[in-house]
Motif scaffolding. Structure first.
Motif, PDB file in Angstrom:
ATOM      1  N   MET A  36     -83.574  15.836 -99.135  1.00  0.00           N
ATOM      2  CA  MET A  36     -82.180  15.453 -98.353  1.00  0.00           C
ATOM      3  C   MET A  36     -82.502  15.028 -97.008  1.00  0.00           C
ATOM      4  SD  MET A  36     -80.308  15.497-101.015  1.00  0.00           S
ATOM      5  CE  MET A  36     -78.832  15.069-100.208  1.00  0.00           C
ATOM      6  N   LEU A  37     -83.918  15.598 -96.538  1.00  0.00           N
ATOM      7  CA  LEU A  37     -84.287  15.297 -95.223  1.00  0.00           C
ATOM      8  C   LEU A  37     -84.682  13.619 -95.157  1.00  0.00           C
ATOM      9  CD1 LEU A  37     -86.668  18.178 -94.420  1.00  0.00           C
ATOM     10  CD2 LEU A  37     -84.386  17.746 -93.459  1.00  0.00           C
TER      11      LEU A  37
ATOM     12  N   LYS B  99     -78.974  15.807 -91.039  1.00  0.00           N
ATOM     13  CA  LYS B  99     -78.954  16.745 -90.066  1.00  0.00           C
ATOM     14  C   LYS B  99     -78.499  18.304 -90.756  1.00  0.00           C
ATOM     15  CE  LYS B  99     -76.793  18.509 -85.669  1.00  0.00           C
ATOM     16  NZ  LYS B  99     -76.555  19.892 -86.400  1.00  0.00           N
ATOM     17  N   CYS B 100     -77.423  18.059 -91.573  1.00  0.00           N
ATOM     18  CA  CYS B 100     -77.178  19.445 -92.434  1.00  0.00           C
ATOM     19  C   CYS B 100     -78.281  19.920 -93.372  1.00  0.00           C
ATOM     20  CB  CYS B 100     -76.204  18.872 -93.298  1.00  0.00           C
ATOM     21  SG  CYS B 100     -75.041  20.389 -94.094  1.00  0.00           S
ATOM     22  N   ALA B 101     -79.114  19.051 -94.024  1.00  0.00           N
ATOM     23  CA  ALA B 101     -80.114  19.635 -94.729  1.00  0.00           C
ATOM     24  C   ALA B 101     -81.211  20.096 -93.669  1.00  0.00           C
ATOM     25  CB  ALA B 101     -80.904  18.540 -95.289  1.00  0.00           C
ATOM     26  N   ALA B 102     -81.490  19.737 -92.610  1.00  0.00           N
ATOM     27  CA  ALA B 102     -82.481  20.381 -91.826  1.00  0.00           C
ATOM     28  C   ALA B 102     -81.841  21.728 -91.249  1.00  0.00           C
ATOM     29  CB  ALA B 102     -82.629  19.276 -90.554  1.00  0.00           C
TER      30      ALA B 102
ATOM     31  N   GLU C 265     -88.147  11.907 -87.287  1.00  0.00           N
ATOM     32  CA  GLU C 265     -87.158  12.862 -87.781  1.00  0.00           C
ATOM     33  C   GLU C 265     -87.298  13.844 -88.861  1.00  0.00           C
ATOM     34  OE1 GLU C 265     -82.162  12.587 -88.423  1.00  0.00           O
ATOM     35  OE2 GLU C 265     -83.426  11.209 -89.213  1.00  0.00           O
ATOM     36  N   THR C 266     -87.763  13.255 -89.920  1.00  0.00           N
ATOM     37  CA  THR C 266     -88.157  13.783 -90.984  1.00  0.00           C
ATOM     38  C   THR C 266     -89.414  14.973 -90.753  1.00  0.00           C
ATOM     39  OG1 THR C 266     -87.419  12.028 -92.722  1.00  0.00           O
ATOM     40  CG2 THR C 266     -88.845  13.979 -93.599  1.00  0.00           C
TER      41      THR C 266
ATOM     42  N   ALA D 244     -72.445  19.547-100.390  1.00  0.00           N
ATOM     43  CA  ALA D 244     -73.246  20.569-101.536  1.00  0.00           C
ATOM     44  C   ALA D 244     -74.210  20.998-100.720  1.00  0.00           C
ATOM     45  CB  ALA D 244     -73.595  19.162-102.265  1.00  0.00           C
ATOM     46  N   VAL D 245     -75.100  20.241 -99.819  1.00  0.00           N
ATOM     47  CA  VAL D 245     -76.038  20.852 -98.960  1.00  0.00           C
ATOM     48  C   VAL D 245     -75.710  22.064 -98.293  1.00  0.00           C
ATOM     49  CG1 VAL D 245     -77.573  20.647 -97.215  1.00  0.00           C
ATOM     50  CG2 VAL D 245     -77.484  18.721 -98.583  1.00  0.00           C
TER      51      VAL D 245
END
Length: 315
Positions: free
Chosen positions: A70-71, A80-83, A108-109, A51-52
């Motif tokens: 999502m982060l 990772k995908c959201a980033a 990470e965020t 979805a992201v």
């Protein structure tokens, strides 16, 4: 949307839902965003990830507002995908939902949020990025330096020079050196010269190039010394900068590089000699007309032409 696709998005089987999400961008549905946003809360990480990914390129405020959290997803793959998707944002207005994440969340965020903010060039990211130069996490510092480099605010030059000289992480130092490329003041010269002696060759490489970009002729002697660096990649950037600076003092080092086994260095040396335009380079350049690399031979012809044209110009 077909009834079949509606049922698939609500199917109890996560694999079916995931495939349905993947099919949505190729469906005949005019607006898939309202169908994708609920899937960001799906119980299955694979569905959330798809979805992201499917929302990439949609920069409506409600999409960015939904993607930013999502982060913080419990699944590393989703985060990772959201980033990655957020890093493709282009509209400055999209920065607003990301800014709160710079104060909360894991390292990470914070790093992912800075990465997404970088290309947005949002002035609101300046102060958080300056504070993050002292973040205990090197990944956060790297992304914060990248934000400052994109913002090109003169107020950050002093701090970036300090980071370039003293940050314990080599990659942070390298990025800071590159970020100083927008500076219009020679105050960065000491940091750049120091970086030419850095223990990490990528930092030395970046410094050699940045000195040339800034046309800092007081560093010519140090660039000539960099032509002896053990890494040919550093020598390539030093040669390029010496050409930009038209540094006649570099002639012996550049001529010596015409026989180096790495053709990329030979190319840069030829280009630099053409830019410098000294007639003493004619004989060595003529010898390069027999170089085994056709690109070197072509560049040597161009350099010889440039030197000839330079000599014909009225004084």
């Amino acid at each position: 949307m077909t009834q079949t696709l509606t049922h698939r998005l609500a199917d109890p089987d996560p694999t079916v839902r995931r495939l349905a999400v993947m099919d949505l961008p190729y469906s005949e549905e005019d607006d898939i965003v309202p169908l994708l946003l609920p899937r960001l809360a799906d119980d299955d990480a694979g569905v959330r990830t798809e979805a992201v990914r499917a929302l990439e390129g949609f920069e409506q405020p409600e999409v960015v507002q939904a993607l930013a959290p999502m982060l913080l997803d419990a699944d590393a793959g989703v985060r990772k995908c959201a980033a990655d998707v957020l890093a493709e944002l282009k509209e400055t207005a999209s920065a607003a939902p990301l800014l709160p994440l710079l104060k909360n969340g894991t390292a990470e965020t914070r790093a992912a949020a800075f990465r997404a903010l970088r290309a947005l060039r949002s002035p609101a990211a300046f102060d958080p990025a300056m504070r993050a130069l002292r973040d205990p996490d090197a990944g956060v510092r790297r992304e914060a330096v990248g934000v400052l480099g994109y913002l090109k605010n003169p107020a950050a030059v002093g701090e970036l020079a300090e980071v370039a000289a003293n940050d314990p992480d080599g990659e942070v130092r390298r990025i800071a050196i590159g970020a100083l490329g927008y500076s219009t003041t020679v105050s960065v010269l000491p940091a750049l010269v120091r970086a030419l002696a850095d223990g990490v060759w990528m930092v030395r490489e970046e410094a050699a190039q940045t000195i040339g970009k800034l046309r800092l002729s007081p560093a010519i002697a140090e660039l000539v010394q960099a032509m002896q660096d053990e890494y040919w990649q550093v020598r390539v950037k030093a040669a390029r900068s010496l050409g930009w600076l038209k540094a006649q003092a570099a002639l012996p080092s550049l001529v010596a590089s015409l026989t180096h086994p790495v053709s990329n260095l030979r190319k840069e040396a030829v280009i630099a000699l053409g830019e410098i335009g000294d007639t003493r380079a004619i004989a060595p350049l003529e010898a390069s007309l027999g170089d085994p690399d056709p690109d070197v031979r072509k560049l040597a012809r161009l350099a010889l032409t440039a030197i000839g044209l330079t000599q014909r110009k009225p004084s």
